[in-house]
Design a protein around this motif. Structure first.
Motif, mmCIF file in Angstrom:
data_model
loop_
_atom_site.group_PDB
_atom_site.id
_atom_site.type_symbol
_atom_site.label_atom_id
_atom_site.label_comp_id
_atom_site.label_asym_id
_atom_site.label_seq_id
_atom_site.Cartn_x
_atom_site.Cartn_y
_atom_site.Cartn_z
ATOM 1 N N TRP A 148 0.831 -1.212 0.000
ATOM 2 C CA TRP A 148 0.000 0.000 0.000
ATOM 3 C C TRP A 148 0.869 1.267 0.000
ATOM 4 O O TRP A 148 1.825 1.363 0.774
ATOM 5 C CB TRP A 148 -0.866 0.039 1.266
ATOM 6 C CG TRP A 148 -1.912 -1.019 1.334
ATOM 7 C CD1 TRP A 148 -1.923 -2.102 2.167
ATOM 8 C CD2 TRP A 148 -3.117 -1.103 0.562
ATOM 9 N NE1 TRP A 148 -3.059 -2.854 1.953
ATOM 10 C CE2 TRP A 148 -3.801 -2.267 0.976
ATOM 11 C CE3 TRP A 148 -3.679 -0.308 -0.451
ATOM 12 C CZ2 TRP A 148 -5.028 -2.649 0.428
ATOM 13 C CZ3 TRP A 148 -4.890 -0.691 -1.003
ATOM 14 C CH2 TRP A 148 -5.547 -1.846 -0.559
ATOM 15 N N HIS A 149 0.503 2.218 -0.811
ATOM 16 C CA HIS A 149 1.217 3.497 -0.821
ATOM 17 C C HIS A 149 0.405 4.555 -1.560
ATOM 18 O O HIS A 149 -0.495 4.230 -2.339
ATOM 19 C CB HIS A 149 2.590 3.348 -1.498
ATOM 20 C CG HIS A 149 2.475 2.948 -2.932
ATOM 21 N ND1 HIS A 149 2.235 1.651 -3.328
ATOM 22 C CD2 HIS A 149 2.550 3.669 -4.072
ATOM 23 C CE1 HIS A 149 2.160 1.590 -4.638
ATOM 24 N NE2 HIS A 149 2.340 2.800 -5.128
ATOM 25 N N SER A 150 0.752 5.807 -1.302
ATOM 26 C CA SER A 150 0.301 6.935 -2.123
ATOM 27 C C SER A 150 1.486 7.300 -2.998
ATOM 28 O O SER A 150 2.576 7.575 -2.492
ATOM 29 C CB SER A 150 -0.046 8.122 -1.217
ATOM 30 O OG SER A 150 0.261 9.355 -1.869
ATOM 31 N N ASP A 151 1.293 7.320 -4.302
ATOM 32 C CA ASP A 151 2.400 7.697 -5.192
ATOM 33 C C ASP A 151 2.871 9.120 -4.899
ATOM 34 O O ASP A 151 4.064 9.413 -4.957
ATOM 35 C CB ASP A 151 1.952 7.613 -6.657
ATOM 36 C CG ASP A 151 1.682 6.181 -7.103
ATOM 37 O OD1 ASP A 151 2.280 5.252 -6.540
ATOM 38 O OD2 ASP A 151 0.864 6.008 -8.026
ATOM 39 N N PHE A 152 1.911 9.997 -4.585
ATOM 40 C CA PHE A 152 2.277 11.402 -4.364
ATOM 41 C C PHE A 152 3.280 11.548 -3.223
ATOM 42 O O PHE A 152 4.184 12.389 -3.291
ATOM 43 C CB PHE A 152 1.035 12.264 -4.082
ATOM 44 C CG PHE A 152 1.401 13.695 -3.802
ATOM 45 C CD1 PHE A 152 1.726 14.562 -4.835
ATOM 46 C CD2 PHE A 152 1.466 14.169 -2.492
ATOM 47 C CE1 PHE A 152 2.106 15.869 -4.575
ATOM 48 C CE2 PHE A 152 1.840 15.481 -2.236
ATOM 49 C CZ PHE A 152 2.162 16.335 -3.279
ATOM 50 N N MET A 249 -4.675 5.950 -2.156
ATOM 51 C CA MET A 249 -3.929 4.831 -1.564
ATOM 52 C C MET A 249 -4.220 3.571 -2.380
ATOM 53 O O MET A 249 -5.375 3.252 -2.655
ATOM 54 C CB MET A 249 -4.407 4.668 -0.118
ATOM 55 C CG MET A 249 -3.513 3.860 0.752
ATOM 56 S SD MET A 249 -1.862 4.532 0.908
ATOM 57 C CE MET A 249 -2.094 5.842 2.099
ATOM 58 N N HIS A 250 -3.160 2.869 -2.774
ATOM 59 C CA HIS A 250 -3.354 1.673 -3.602
ATOM 60 C C HIS A 250 -2.225 0.685 -3.374
ATOM 61 O O HIS A 250 -1.197 1.017 -2.764
ATOM 62 C CB HIS A 250 -3.454 2.047 -5.089
ATOM 63 C CG HIS A 250 -2.198 2.685 -5.622
ATOM 64 N ND1 HIS A 250 -1.842 3.977 -5.322
ATOM 65 C CD2 HIS A 250 -1.196 2.198 -6.397
ATOM 66 C CE1 HIS A 250 -0.691 4.253 -5.899
ATOM 67 N NE2 HIS A 250 -0.265 3.189 -6.559
ATOM 68 N N GLY A 251 -2.417 -0.521 -3.863
ATOM 69 C CA GLY A 251 -1.406 -1.567 -3.766
ATOM 70 C C GLY A 251 -1.912 -2.769 -4.542
ATOM 71 O O GLY A 251 -2.980 -2.713 -5.157
#
Ligand code: 6CS
Ligand code: FE
Length: 310
Positions: A148-152, A249-251
């Motif tokens: 999981w992470h936010s690219d920004f 938020m994605h992964g």
């Protein structure tokens, strides 16, 4: 140097926590929407959820061309040795090729395709350039997860992207199903900024592009976001497209199935949001990961994709 005036401080001695987003999600239109812009209904969904899923976006013949190009790249021994090729942790299987909009004429043409560009410009209310592009292969059996992470968060801290005014576009080159590690997104998470702990090490990208440990959210923050918005995994055939906000938020999980999950990933950034110096104080990441030399806006290309003559 960490600026205390920084709206989106993270790492560098910060404690974890959740802050409010301080930027619009959909920006005021600079120009009338292009022919291929989203409908009001789709745009409202994007604003609310932080992403929109467009099933069967590209026709089969164009998808076949795009997948053929990915297979050609994987088979190219010289390309596999290049710095743009990132292998999976613990194996020689290629995880990603970066800078594919420049390595491949077909993908370069696709990045400027009016069908994608009209949507990116509509969302960002500006002209756009490609901040990053990659082909994520996630091969059967060997393809490992993206935590999981936010690219920004990474683009702000490590690349110096000032504001949340970028949108990622994923083009599915193979079916994404429940077995092959589909992209998962947390609806509504784009309205929150999760501050991460830890220090960014020198040359972080050399490990983070295989497996990211710094710049990832804590469990409490993730649990909060999921309690609010749940988790969605858009599934669909090759040729489908997902646009998602730079801070959603994605992964995705590992691919335990025999079926590859190949996706193309283009990041469109507003020209008014071009990179500054990395917030973490380290040297900028290489150009193949983060465009910093040429912020010329993309010029709209129309008509179907055609095979590129070599
Ligand atoms: O470091 C980056 O820029 C990238 N890392 C991840 C895990 N996703 C987005 C981006 O390609
Ligand atoms: Fe990502």
């Amino acid at each position: 140097m960490v600026q205390s005036s920084d709206r989106y401080q993270s790492r560098g001695g910060q404690t974890s926590g959740i802050r409010r987003r301080q930027d619009p999600v959909v920006y005021p239109a600079a120009l009338p929407p292009g022919e291929h812009a989203l409908s009001e209904h789709q745009l409202a969904g994007y604003r609310r959820n932080g992403f929109v899923f467009l099933k069967n976006f590209f026709p089969e013949d164009e998808v076949a061309l795009l997948l053929g190009e990915a297979q050609r790249m994987v088979a190219d021994a010289a390309l596999r040795q290049s710095e743009e090729a990132i292998t999976e942790p613990g194996s020689d299987a290629v995880r990603s090729f970066f800078r594919v909009h420049q390595l491949s004429a077909l993908y370069g043409r696709l990045a400027a395709d009016a069908r994608l560009l009209d949507i990116a410009c509509q969302i960002l209310g500006d002209e756009v350039y490609v901040h990053q592009s990659r082909l994520n292969l996630k091969p059967g059996f060997d393809g490992k997860e993206f935590y999981w992470h936010s690219d920004f968060e990474t683009w702000h801290v490590e690349d110096g992207m000032p504001r949340m005014r970028a949108v990622s576009c994923i083009i599915l080159l193979t079916e994404n199903n429940e077995f092959n590690g589909p992209l998962m997104l947390i609806p509504g998470s784009h309205r929150h900024y999760v501050v991460c702990t830890g220090e960014t090490p020198e040359d972080h990208y050399k490990s983070s592009l295989k497996q990211q440990d710094i710049g990832v959210p804590d469990h409490d923050s993730l649990s909060f976001l999921v309690a609010q918005g749940g988790i969605r995994a858009p599934k669909g055939p090759a040729g489908s497209v997902v646009f998602f906000d730079c801070n959603t938020m994605h992964g995705s999980g590992s691919n335990l199935s025999p079926f590859p999950r190949s996706n193309l990933f283009f990041v469109y950034n507003a020209v008014s949001n071009a990179l500054q110096m990395p917030v973490c104080g380290l040297k900028p990441r290489p150009e193949f990961i983060a465009t910093q030399q040429d912020f010329t806006p993309l010029r709209r290309e129309t008509g179907p994709l055609k095979p590129v003559v070599r």
